[in-house]
Write a protein that holds these residues in place. Structure first.
Motif, short mmCIF file in Angstrom:
data_model
loop_
_atom_site.label_atom_id
_atom_site.label_comp_id
_atom_site.label_asym_id
_atom_site.label_seq_id
_atom_site.Cartn_x
_atom_site.Cartn_y
_atom_site.Cartn_z
N UNK A 201 -6.68 1.83 -3.33
CA UNK A 201 -5.37 1.21 -3.35
C UNK A 201 -4.52 1.98 -4.36
N UNK A 202 -3.55 2.70 -3.87
CA UNK A 202 -2.68 3.51 -4.74
C UNK A 202 -1.22 3.21 -4.38
N UNK A 203 -0.43 2.93 -5.43
CA UNK A 203 1.00 2.64 -5.23
C UNK A 203 1.21 1.57 -4.18
N UNK A 204 0.30 0.54 -4.25
CA UNK A 204 0.37 -0.59 -3.32
C UNK A 204 0.16 -0.18 -1.86
N UNK A 213 1.17 -2.61 1.13
CA UNK A 213 0.92 -4.05 1.09
C UNK A 213 2.21 -4.81 0.77
N UNK A 214 2.36 -5.98 1.39
CA UNK A 214 3.55 -6.80 1.08
C UNK A 214 3.33 -7.54 -0.24
N UNK A 215 4.35 -8.16 -0.74
CA UNK A 215 4.29 -8.82 -2.04
C UNK A 215 3.24 -9.92 -2.08
N UNK A 239 -11.18 -2.26 -0.04
CA UNK A 239 -10.01 -1.78 -0.77
C UNK A 239 -10.37 -1.73 -2.26
N UNK A 240 -10.42 -0.53 -2.79
CA UNK A 240 -10.86 -0.33 -4.17
C UNK A 240 -9.64 -0.16 -5.07
N UNK A 241 -9.56 -1.01 -6.09
CA UNK A 241 -8.46 -0.91 -7.04
C UNK A 241 -8.66 0.27 -7.99
N UNK A 242 -7.58 0.97 -8.29
CA UNK A 242 -7.62 2.10 -9.22
C UNK A 242 -6.50 1.93 -10.25
N UNK A 243 -6.48 2.84 -11.21
CA UNK A 243 -5.40 2.81 -12.22
C UNK A 243 -4.04 3.10 -11.60
N UNK A 244 -4.05 3.62 -10.39
CA UNK A 244 -2.79 3.98 -9.72
C UNK A 244 -2.41 2.95 -8.66
N UNK A 245 -3.04 1.80 -8.69
CA UNK A 245 -2.80 0.82 -7.63
C UNK A 245 -1.38 0.26 -7.63
N UNK A 246 -0.70 0.31 -8.76
CA UNK A 246 0.67 -0.20 -8.80
C UNK A 246 0.75 -1.70 -8.88
#
Length: 247
Positions: A201-204, A213-215, A239-246
């Motif tokens: 998951x990067x920048x949503x 992804x929506x809000x 869906x893996x969260x990262x430091x760039x997930x936003x």
């Protein structure tokens, strides 16, 4: 499903290795040499059939020439024998002499006819032999091109297989850090989702389906525990969260 966030990140490393391996296997199965070898195989088969047919023609004409040669020799022998008898005066009866003279003329005509046939068969045989030689040369050239293509293909195989072996070695320790239940889910999704079971998951944005992804979905992810294994609502990949997930 729960899994340590660090373990979830390992899925991205695993996915990168698996994707690269999939690319290599695809590359191995779609080498341009495959199509070239298929084409040259058809050419070799066609030339082989033509050469076989040409060889049959040569053999038949060789047998025909042998027969015509024998016929010519037989008639010449008979003519020479009769001529010798006449020259030696062994035929004294006028009627027998006249008959033999007529027969000699008939034999001479027969010899001319047979010699014409002999020349015609010889010409056809030479043409057939020339055709066979040309086809044999073309077939040899096709065989040589086939060997070169096989060598080029096998060299690429060796290069790809070596890289695949390296990736397999790199994958083992990474996969060992992933729990069995998470690995089973990842493998199942990979099989169903064109080789991609986990995405960052990067920048949503989901790296699997590339949809933002929506809000509401972002809110759910923010509220989820760090060790919760998330799934993209659109493509269902992990869906893996990262430091760039936003987030």
């Amino acid at each position: 499903m729960k899994a340590d966030p660090a373990v979830q990140l390992k899925l991205l490393d695993l996915q990168e290795l698996d994707s690269r391996a999939d690319q290599l296997r695809h590359q191995r199965g779609t080498l341009p040499e495959h199509d070239d070898l298929a084409a040259i195989t058809m050419t070799r088969q066609d030339l082989g059939n033509q050469a076989r047919d040409a060889r049959i023609v040569v053999d038949d004409l060789t047998a025909e020439q042998t027969k015509v040669d024998a016929d010519v020799e037989q008639v010449r022998t008979r003519r020479d024998r009769d001529r010798s008898r006449m020259d030696q005066g062994l035929v004294s009866n006028p009627k027998d002499l006249e008959r033999m003279q007529h027969e000699m003329a008939s034999l001479e005509r027969r010899i001319v006819t047979l010699e014409d046939e002999e020349l015609e068969v010889m010409a056809r045989l030479e043409d057939a032999q020339r055709t066979l030689e040309e086809l044999t040369a073309q077939l040899a050239d096709a065989e040589q091109r086939n060997r070169r293509l096989e060598e080029a293909r096998d060299a690429k195989y060796a290069e790809i297989d070596a890289e695949l072996a390296t990736l397999t070695g790199q994958r083992v320790p990474v996969a060992a850090e992933v729990p069995d239940d998470l690995m089973a889910l990842y493998d199942r999704l990979r099989a169903a989702k064109n080789g991609v079971g986990a995405a960052a998951l990067r920048a949503r944005q989901c790296g699997g389906c590339m949809l933002t992804l929506d809000n509401a979905e972002v809110g759910k992810i923010r509220a989820a525990a760090e060790d919760e294994v998330l799934r993209c609502e659109e493509c269902q990949r992990i869906l893996v969260r990262t430091e760039e997930s936003g987030l």
